[in-house]
Design a protein around this motif. Structure first.
Motif, PDB file in Angstrom:
ATOM      1  N   PRO A 112     -25.662   8.045 -28.373  1.00 15.69           N
ATOM      2  CA  PRO A 112     -24.630   8.296 -27.352  1.00 15.69           C
ATOM      3  C   PRO A 112     -24.200   9.759 -27.348  1.00 15.69           C
ATOM      4  O   PRO A 112     -24.060  10.380 -28.393  1.00 15.69           O
ATOM      5  CB  PRO A 112     -23.475   7.389 -27.756  1.00 15.69           C
ATOM      6  CG  PRO A 112     -23.881   6.672 -28.988  1.00 15.69           C
ATOM      7  CD  PRO A 112     -25.232   7.151 -29.406  1.00 15.69           C
ATOM      8  N   ALA A 113     -23.974  10.280 -26.141  1.00 15.61           N
ATOM      9  CA  ALA A 113     -23.526  11.663 -25.990  1.00 15.61           C
ATOM     10  C   ALA A 113     -22.026  11.788 -26.198  1.00 15.61           C
ATOM     11  O   ALA A 113     -21.537  12.834 -26.569  1.00 15.61           O
ATOM     12  CB  ALA A 113     -23.908  12.190 -24.613  1.00 15.61           C
ATOM     13  N   ALA A 114     -21.277  10.713 -25.952  1.00 10.90           N
ATOM     14  CA  ALA A 114     -19.822  10.754 -26.077  1.00 10.90           C
ATOM     15  C   ALA A 114     -19.313   9.346 -26.343  1.00 10.90           C
ATOM     16  O   ALA A 114     -20.004   8.364 -26.114  1.00 10.90           O
ATOM     17  CB  ALA A 114     -19.189  11.305 -24.804  1.00 10.90           C
ATOM     18  N   ALA A 115     -18.080   9.287 -26.805  1.00 11.78           N
ATOM     19  CA  ALA A 115     -17.452   7.989 -27.052  1.00 11.78           C
ATOM     20  C   ALA A 115     -17.076   7.340 -25.729  1.00 11.78           C
ATOM     21  O   ALA A 115     -16.771   8.025 -24.755  1.00 11.78           O
ATOM     22  CB  ALA A 115     -16.208   8.176 -27.913  1.00 11.78           C
ATOM     23  N   ALA A 119     -12.610  11.200 -25.311  1.00 13.30           N
ATOM     24  CA  ALA A 119     -12.194  11.551 -26.669  1.00 13.30           C
ATOM     25  C   ALA A 119     -11.242  10.496 -27.217  1.00 13.30           C
ATOM     26  O   ALA A 119     -10.353  10.019 -26.533  1.00 13.30           O
ATOM     27  CB  ALA A 119     -11.527  12.919 -26.672  1.00 13.30           C
ATOM     28  N   GLY A 120     -11.449  10.103 -28.428  1.00 12.88           N
ATOM     29  CA  GLY A 120     -10.588   9.111 -29.055  1.00 12.88           C
ATOM     30  C   GLY A 120     -11.027   7.689 -28.796  1.00 12.88           C
ATOM     31  O   GLY A 120     -10.488   6.760 -29.373  1.00 12.88           O
ATOM     32  N   GLY A 121     -12.016   7.515 -27.922  1.00 13.82           N
ATOM     33  CA  GLY A 121     -12.521   6.179 -27.628  1.00 13.82           C
ATOM     34  C   GLY A 121     -13.446   5.699 -28.731  1.00 13.82           C
ATOM     35  O   GLY A 121     -13.886   6.456 -29.586  1.00 13.82           O
ATOM     36  N   GLU A 122     -13.747   4.418 -28.687  1.00 17.21           N
ATOM     37  CA  GLU A 122     -14.629   3.836 -29.690  1.00 17.21           C
ATOM     38  C   GLU A 122     -16.065   4.267 -29.431  1.00 17.21           C
ATOM     39  O   GLU A 122     -16.552   4.187 -28.305  1.00 17.21           O
ATOM     40  CB  GLU A 122     -14.525   2.312 -29.653  1.00 17.21           C
ATOM     41  CG  GLU A 122     -15.330   1.640 -30.744  1.00 17.21           C
ATOM     42  CD  GLU A 122     -15.152   0.130 -30.713  1.00 17.21           C
ATOM     43  OE1 GLU A 122     -16.093  -0.556 -31.112  1.00 17.21           O
ATOM     44  OE2 GLU A 122     -14.093  -0.342 -30.280  1.00 17.21           O
ATOM     45  N   GLN A 123     -16.751   4.743 -30.450  1.00 15.63           N
ATOM     46  CA  GLN A 123     -18.131   5.186 -30.338  1.00 15.63           C
ATOM     47  C   GLN A 123     -19.038   3.977 -30.096  1.00 15.63           C
ATOM     48  O   GLN A 123     -18.927   2.966 -30.770  1.00 15.63           O
ATOM     49  CB  GLN A 123     -18.560   5.904 -31.627  1.00 15.63           C
ATOM     50  CG  GLN A 123     -19.941   6.501 -31.581  1.00 15.63           C
ATOM     51  CD  GLN A 123     -20.024   7.764 -30.754  1.00 15.63           C
ATOM     52  OE1 GLN A 123     -19.024   8.446 -30.547  1.00 15.63           O
ATOM     53  NE2 GLN A 123     -21.189   8.076 -30.268  1.00 15.63           N
TER      54      GLN A 123
END
Length: 163
Positions: A112-115, A119-123
């Protein structure tokens, strides 16, 4: 009082230059309004209509798989593909009509490139999905579907080979 240079008797125009500019602006505004109204009032961009499509969910032993591709192949080798989304859903647009072979490919787990949710979200965690090899080969797959005109739902249920 009328401007003597603008009368018809003196070779002038019926239109007063000042009023013709206002009339031109009014006509332009009316044309723009007509074009806008003819296009319809929409709250957002319209989605193109697909004449034929097949959508559904891809499952492995009853559990949705969360990445990969689905491809529909006809007898002439023409294919249409779709990615498999994180919820297991897919949608093949304008698939070849008639009987198709269905091929599923997963490959290595994506990174994954981002959560999720920023930001602060679950990966999001992807694990490698091992599907039986015959589902990934157009010559060996036993998955078939007959595509007819229109929009259809077809869930794909894969079974893992058991030793």
């Amino acid at each position: 009082m009328e401007d003597p240079g603008s009368s018809i008797e003196n070779g002038g125009s019926i239109l007063n230059p000042r009023s013709s500019i206002l009339d031109l602006r009014s006509a332009l505004a009316a044309m723009l309004a007509a074009v806008w109204l003819a296009g319809g009032c929409s709250s957002g961009p319209s989605k193109p209509q697909t004449a034929n499509s097949v959508s559904g969910t891809v499952f492995l032993n009853g559990k949705p798989i969360n990445y990969g591709t689905v491809a529909f192949y006809n007898a002439n080798g023409l294919q249409r593909k779709s990615i498999i989304l994180i919820d297991g859903s897919y949608s093949v647009h304008n698939p070849p009509l008639g009987e198709v072979k269905i091929v599923i490919e997963t490959g290595p787990a994506p990174v994954p490139a981002a959560a999720a949710g920023g930001a602060g979200g679950e990966q999001i965690k992807f694990e490698k999905i091992d599907i039986p090899a015959h589902y990934s080969d157009p010559e060996k797959t036993d998955l078939r579907y007959t595509v007819t005109p229109g929009q259809h739902r077809f869930d794909i249920n894969l079974k893992a080979d058991r030793p």
